[in-house]
Design a protein around this motif. Structure first.
Motif, PDB file in Angstrom:
ATOM      1  N   GLU A  46     -50.401  -4.307 -55.945  1.00 34.77           N
ATOM      2  CA  GLU A  46     -50.971  -3.045 -55.655  1.00 34.77           C
ATOM      3  C   GLU A  46     -50.535  -1.998 -56.525  1.00 34.77           C
ATOM      4  O   GLU A  46     -51.100  -0.899 -56.939  1.00 34.77           O
ATOM      5  N   LEU A  47     -48.962  -2.195 -56.744  1.00 35.99           N
ATOM      6  CA  LEU A  47     -48.155  -1.158 -57.540  1.00 35.99           C
ATOM      7  C   LEU A  47     -47.243  -2.146 -58.659  1.00 35.99           C
ATOM      8  O   LEU A  47     -47.197  -2.948 -58.610  1.00 35.99           O
ATOM      9  N   GLY A  48     -47.233  -1.072 -59.914  1.00 31.16           N
ATOM     10  CA  GLY A  48     -46.453  -1.846 -60.670  1.00 31.16           C
ATOM     11  C   GLY A  48     -45.133  -0.980 -60.495  1.00 31.16           C
ATOM     12  O   GLY A  48     -44.572  -1.232 -59.373  1.00 31.16           O
ATOM     13  N   ASN A  49     -44.339  -0.378 -61.427  1.00 31.71           N
ATOM     14  CA  ASN A  49     -43.111   0.070 -61.261  1.00 31.71           C
ATOM     15  C   ASN A  49     -42.754   1.672 -61.604  1.00 31.71           C
ATOM     16  O   ASN A  49     -41.646   1.838 -61.862  1.00 31.71           O
ATOM     17  N   SER A  50     -43.781   2.392 -61.414  1.00 28.60           N
ATOM     18  CA  SER A  50     -43.724   3.848 -61.522  1.00 28.60           C
ATOM     19  C   SER A  50     -43.166   4.585 -60.319  1.00 28.60           C
ATOM     20  O   SER A  50     -43.758   4.587 -59.402  1.00 28.60           O
ATOM     21  N   PRO A  51     -42.055   5.216 -60.693  1.00 27.24           N
ATOM     22  CA  PRO A  51     -41.566   6.214 -59.510  1.00 27.24           C
ATOM     23  C   PRO A  51     -42.568   7.095 -58.982  1.00 27.24           C
ATOM     24  O   PRO A  51     -42.629   7.389 -57.704  1.00 27.24           O
ATOM     25  N   LEU A  52     -43.339   7.541 -59.915  1.00 30.43           N
ATOM     26  CA  LEU A  52     -44.293   8.481 -59.551  1.00 30.43           C
ATOM     27  C   LEU A  52     -45.387   8.117 -58.622  1.00 30.43           C
ATOM     28  O   LEU A  52     -46.023   9.084 -57.630  1.00 30.43           O
ATOM     29  N   ALA A  53     -45.749   6.842 -58.308  1.00 28.01           N
ATOM     30  CA  ALA A  53     -46.636   6.510 -57.280  1.00 28.01           C
ATOM     31  C   ALA A  53     -46.044   6.558 -55.743  1.00 28.01           C
ATOM     32  O   ALA A  53     -46.920   6.569 -54.902  1.00 28.01           O
ATOM     33  N   TYR A  54     -44.785   6.830 -55.659  1.00 23.46           N
ATOM     34  CA  TYR A  54     -44.225   7.071 -54.567  1.00 23.46           C
ATOM     35  C   TYR A  54     -44.142   8.483 -53.896  1.00 23.46           C
ATOM     36  O   TYR A  54     -43.699   8.696 -52.624  1.00 23.46           O
ATOM     37  N   LEU A  55     -44.262   9.297 -54.699  1.00 23.45           N
ATOM     38  CA  LEU A  55     -44.184  10.714 -54.405  1.00 23.45           C
ATOM     39  C   LEU A  55     -44.899  11.367 -53.408  1.00 23.45           C
ATOM     40  O   LEU A  55     -46.119  10.530 -53.131  1.00 23.45           O
ATOM     41  N   ASN A  56     -44.589  12.257 -52.802  1.00 20.97           N
ATOM     42  CA  ASN A  56     -45.629  12.741 -51.706  1.00 20.97           C
ATOM     43  C   ASN A  56     -45.859  11.939 -50.521  1.00 20.97           C
ATOM     44  O   ASN A  56     -46.945  11.783 -50.056  1.00 20.97           O
ATOM     45  N   ALA A  71     -46.344   9.161 -50.327  1.00 20.42           N
ATOM     46  CA  ALA A  71     -47.624   8.068 -50.615  1.00 20.42           C
ATOM     47  C   ALA A  71     -47.588   6.933 -49.656  1.00 20.42           C
ATOM     48  O   ALA A  71     -48.402   6.233 -49.230  1.00 20.42           O
ATOM     49  N   TYR A  72     -46.301   6.113 -49.797  1.00 19.98           N
ATOM     50  CA  TYR A  72     -46.112   4.826 -49.120  1.00 19.98           C
ATOM     51  C   TYR A  72     -45.423   5.281 -47.864  1.00 19.98           C
ATOM     52  O   TYR A  72     -44.317   4.232 -47.347  1.00 19.98           O
ATOM     53  N   ALA A  73     -45.096   6.296 -47.176  1.00 15.65           N
ATOM     54  CA  ALA A  73     -44.384   6.505 -46.201  1.00 15.65           C
ATOM     55  C   ALA A  73     -44.533   5.555 -44.941  1.00 15.65           C
ATOM     56  O   ALA A  73     -45.724   5.188 -44.586  1.00 15.65           O
ATOM     57  N   GLY A  74     -43.316   4.818 -44.444  1.00 13.18           N
ATOM     58  CA  GLY A  74     -43.504   3.939 -43.162  1.00 13.18           C
ATOM     59  C   GLY A  74     -43.862   2.613 -43.711  1.00 13.18           C
ATOM     60  O   GLY A  74     -43.841   1.864 -43.021  1.00 13.18           O
ATOM     61  N   LYS A  75     -44.183   2.503 -45.039  1.00 10.81           N
ATOM     62  CA  LYS A  75     -44.418   1.214 -45.418  1.00 10.81           C
ATOM     63  C   LYS A  75     -43.318   0.186 -45.963  1.00 10.81           C
ATOM     64  O   LYS A  75     -42.293   0.792 -46.088  1.00 10.81           O
ATOM     65  N   LYS A  76     -43.446  -1.323 -45.740  1.00  9.16           N
ATOM     66  CA  LYS A  76     -42.393  -2.100 -46.231  1.00  9.16           C
ATOM     67  C   LYS A  76     -43.020  -2.693 -47.640  1.00  9.16           C
ATOM     68  O   LYS A  76     -44.251  -2.933 -47.744  1.00  9.16           O
ATOM     69  N   ILE A  77     -41.905  -2.606 -48.774  1.00 12.67           N
ATOM     70  CA  ILE A  77     -42.390  -2.790 -50.147  1.00 12.67           C
ATOM     71  C   ILE A  77     -41.691  -4.167 -50.392  1.00 12.67           C
ATOM     72  O   ILE A  77     -40.663  -4.066 -50.153  1.00 12.67           O
ATOM     73  N   ALA A  78     -42.284  -5.012 -51.252  1.00  9.88           N
ATOM     74  CA  ALA A  78     -41.897  -6.127 -51.805  1.00  9.88           C
ATOM     75  C   ALA A  78     -41.876  -5.785 -53.296  1.00  9.88           C
ATOM     76  O   ALA A  78     -42.991  -5.456 -53.693  1.00  9.88           O
ATOM     77  N   GLY A 124     -39.957   8.317 -47.853  1.00  8.30           N
ATOM     78  CA  GLY A 124     -40.431   7.740 -46.594  1.00  8.30           C
ATOM     79  C   GLY A 124     -40.614   6.220 -46.391  1.00  8.30           C
ATOM     80  O   GLY A 124     -40.811   6.006 -45.425  1.00  8.30           O
ATOM     81  N   VAL A 125     -40.370   5.417 -47.481  1.00 11.31           N
ATOM     82  CA  VAL A 125     -40.628   4.097 -47.455  1.00 11.31           C
ATOM     83  C   VAL A 125     -39.810   3.412 -46.587  1.00 11.31           C
ATOM     84  O   VAL A 125     -38.516   3.789 -46.381  1.00 11.31           O
ATOM     85  N   GLU A 126     -40.061   2.476 -45.552  1.00  8.36           N
ATOM     86  CA  GLU A 126     -39.219   1.780 -44.580  1.00  8.36           C
ATOM     87  C   GLU A 126     -38.075   1.297 -45.124  1.00  8.36           C
ATOM     88  O   GLU A 126     -37.030   1.220 -45.056  1.00  8.36           O
ATOM     89  N   THR A 144     -37.078   4.155 -59.275  1.00  6.07           N
ATOM     90  CA  THR A 144     -38.505   4.140 -58.404  1.00  6.07           C
ATOM     91  C   THR A 144     -37.910   3.509 -57.026  1.00  6.07           C
ATOM     92  O   THR A 144     -38.470   4.134 -56.224  1.00  6.07           O
ATOM     93  N   MET A 145     -36.953   2.867 -57.160  1.00 13.08           N
ATOM     94  CA  MET A 145     -36.479   2.539 -55.694  1.00 13.08           C
ATOM     95  C   MET A 145     -36.029   3.768 -54.989  1.00 13.08           C
ATOM     96  O   MET A 145     -36.263   3.845 -53.721  1.00 13.08           O
ATOM     97  N   MET A 146     -35.131   4.587 -55.508  1.00 14.75           N
ATOM     98  CA  MET A 146     -34.736   5.899 -54.972  1.00 14.75           C
ATOM     99  C   MET A 146     -35.889   6.813 -54.523  1.00 14.75           C
ATOM    100  O   MET A 146     -35.872   7.305 -53.343  1.00 14.75           O
ATOM    101  N   ALA A 147     -36.876   6.967 -55.636  1.00 17.70           N
ATOM    102  CA  ALA A 147     -38.264   7.724 -55.365  1.00 17.70           C
ATOM    103  C   ALA A 147     -38.918   7.377 -53.877  1.00 17.70           C
ATOM    104  O   ALA A 147     -39.332   7.925 -53.176  1.00 17.70           O
ATOM    105  N   ALA A 148     -38.919   5.961 -53.879  1.00 16.07           N
ATOM    106  CA  ALA A 148     -39.850   5.270 -52.886  1.00 16.07           C
ATOM    107  C   ALA A 148     -39.049   5.438 -51.489  1.00 16.07           C
ATOM    108  O   ALA A 148     -39.522   5.982 -50.490  1.00 16.07           O
TER     109      ALA A 148
END
Ligand code: MLT
Length: 240
Positions: free
Chosen positions: A78-88, A90-97, A42-44, A34-38
């Motif tokens: 907001e999110l669980g731990n699915s890698p699919l949530a980050y595809l396309n 979806a969270y580009a430019g965001k900071k994830i905790a 484009g996740v920051e 999931t971390m790699m998909a994020a």
């Protein structure tokens, strides 16, 4: 000759020396996948957090909070731990905790003394191997496992990475030798072999099969996940 070792559970990490080594954390189902998909979408940055309440507090600082326990999304996140949530993107430019049952714990247990901490997953196996071959340090692979127990999927990835790094690294570590052999005799049937894994069954019971298929997809990303201070960032191994 550089050396490589595998620690099959965070409960055994005290038996290994992490000082000055490049440590690769692996949690195939699903944290490191999931971390790699994020990061590849484009996740920051991703800030790995040990406990739910500390992670929840990051929302007020403008972070997107992602939390999972026992394979299920944490309540109020907001999110669980699915890698699919980050595809396309979806969270580009965001900071994830992010906090998970085992993956974020494994990072916490090794970051103090390691030279570098990387996250490993099948989705970027080649990129991680290429990066590590270019680094002078010895390697320790830490399998996140399941609540201290050995698990099949992380151990098989460890075998895959040891196999990918041969012959650039030597090993006297029985776990590394055993898991390299386990991987090489099952690499042609990853889905079938890992379909037996206890956490795969746990996720199937939660109707999360599609995540399993994604986590077992080889080399769809060419970036490496690296801990830079307290946050994970995606880096291009070719730029190193
Ligand atoms: C973990 O940290 O144990 C895993 O990532 C759990 C999951 O995502 O199902």
């Amino acid at each position: 000759m550089r050396n490589i070792e595998v620690c099959v559970s965070p409960e055994l990490i005290h038996l290994y020396d992490t000082k000055g080594k490049n440590v690769v954390i692996v949690d195939i189902f699903r944290a490191t996948s999931t971390m790699m998909a994020a990061l590849a979408n484009g996740v920051e940055s991703i800030t790995p957090i040990m406990d739910l309440e500390t992670c929840r507090g990051f929302a007020s600082k403008g972070y997107v909070i992602a939390g999972e326990r026992n394979g299920l999304a944490a309540e109020g996140f907001e999110l669980g731990n699915s890698p699919l949530a980050y595809l396309n993107q979806a969270y580009a430019g965001k900071k994830i905790a992010m906090t998970t049952t085992n993956g974020t714990l494994a990072i916490e247990k090794t970051k103090a003394e390691a030279n570098q901490v990387l996250i490993g997953a099948f989705v970027n196996l080649k990129a991680t191997a290429k990066y590590l071959i270019g680094q002078p340090q010895d390697i320790l692979i830490l399998c996140a496992g399941w609540k201290g127990k050995f698990n099949l999927e992380d151990s098989l990835y460890a075998g895959a990475l040891v196999s990918s790094l041969h012959p650039h690294f030597q090993t006297e570590c029985d776990s590394a030798i055993a898991l390299k052999s386990l991987y090489e005799s099952n690499s042609h049937r990853l889905q079938i072999f890992l379909g037996q894994a206890s956490h795969a069954k746990r996720l199937q019971n939660h109707n999360i099969e599609s995540d399993i298929d994604f986590c077992l997809t080889l080399d769809i990303y060419q970036i490496v996940g690296l801990l830079c201070g307290e946050v994970l960032k995606g880096i291009d191994p070719n730029a190193q």
